[in-house]
Design a protein around this motif. Structure first.
Motif: not given
Length: 288
Positions: A206-213, A217-222
């Motif tokens: 449940a926690w990862l399902a909320a975090m994965l999206p 955002e991190l990819a855009a920073i990269v």
């Protein structure tokens, strides 16, 4: 239009599933396996067994290779290079990107249409759209074999670089492996308090399902390349990871999965990047 004849080299669990699927979809199949006894169920179901690799590849214009490893592929294909000229060879054996490129170069020298494939599925998924199969290499060869390959699952041609399918496969498997290690760490920590593994696994899911999206955002920073968005910094994250490591050890649990992350953050901080976005750790992964 008559369905093309297909040869399958290798009848392990995956090769057998592929041969069965092709046969069930009306393709004339020839099968070969180092241990001949494994061909018997396929012969009983309507395939033709070849006594040798040479006999097997001569039977079809499309050859699917599902062997143990890169060495096995070259060991079996090298002696029949002349017979394979103008044949479409689809290598579904797990190989690294450079191994795929090496085999493609060999194939090009012999006039063979080489397509490298990566199967993102287990044998029981073959034939279901949930089975994802990646391909790269000779685009004309892929087009020739496409009707055959589409019976195995959802197909994706990733490009003419023969190593691309393997590269994407290995990258996605790396992500999966690291994610599963996260499950293991969390379960190990919570077991010290008597929490059953299944309960922790459900909470992690449940926690990862909320975090994965937020990964996008991190990819855009990269992709931006500046690492100065004012988000979570290297300094903030390295102290956070240090807390996770300490908490694990307090419970008598090793922190081997977490320590490499901390090491990379400490390297960034020592290089003067403490204020950068923590995702800058990706720049430390390149081997110089």
């Amino acid at each position: 239009m008559t369905a093309p004849a297909v040869t399958v080299l290798g009848l392990g669990a995956m090769g057998s599933a592929i041969a069965t699927r092709l046969r069930d979809n009306g393709f004339t199949t020839t099968v070969w396996n180092r241990t001949a006894a494994k061909t018997e169920p396929h012969v009983e179901a309507g395939s033709t067994a070849a006594a040798t690799v040479a006999e097997a590849v001569n039977a079809s214009d499309i050859v699917l290779v599902v062997l143990l490893d890169h060495h096995s592929v070259r060991e079996q294909l090298d002696p029949v290079a002349a017979q394979l000229k103008k044949t479409v060879v689809v290598n579904l054996t797990t190989t690294t990107p450079n191994q795929a490129r090496e085999t493609a170069a060999w194939a090009a020298e012999h006039g063979i249409h080489y397509v490298d494939g990566a199967i993102m599925a287990v044998p029981s998924m073959i034939g279901d759209p949930s089975a994802r199969l990646l391909y790269s290499g000779d685009e004309n060869g892929y087009a020739t074999a496409q009707a055959v390959l589409e019976t195995l699952g959802t197909t994706e041609f990733t490009g003419e670089d023969p190593g691309l399918a393997s590269l994407k496969d290995m990258a996605l498997l790396s992500a999966m492996d690291l994610m599963i290690l996260g499950y293991v760490q969390a379960i190990a920590m919570m077991r010290t308090a008597g929490t059953p593994a299944v309960e922790t696994a459900a909470e992690v899911e449940a926690w990862l399902a909320a975090m994965l999206p937020h990964g996008k955002e991190l990819a855009a920073i990269v992709d931006g390349g500046t690492y100065d968005t004012g988000g979570q910094s290297v300094d903030f994250d390295r102290f956070g990871i240090a807390s996770l490591i300490t908490a694990s050890r307090e419970q008598g649990i090793r922190a081997d999965f977490l320590e490499p992350h901390q090491k990379l953050l400490e390297e960034l901080a020592a290089a003067g990047h403490g204020d950068s976005d923590w995702i800058r750790v990706i720049e430390r992964l390149t081997i110089h």
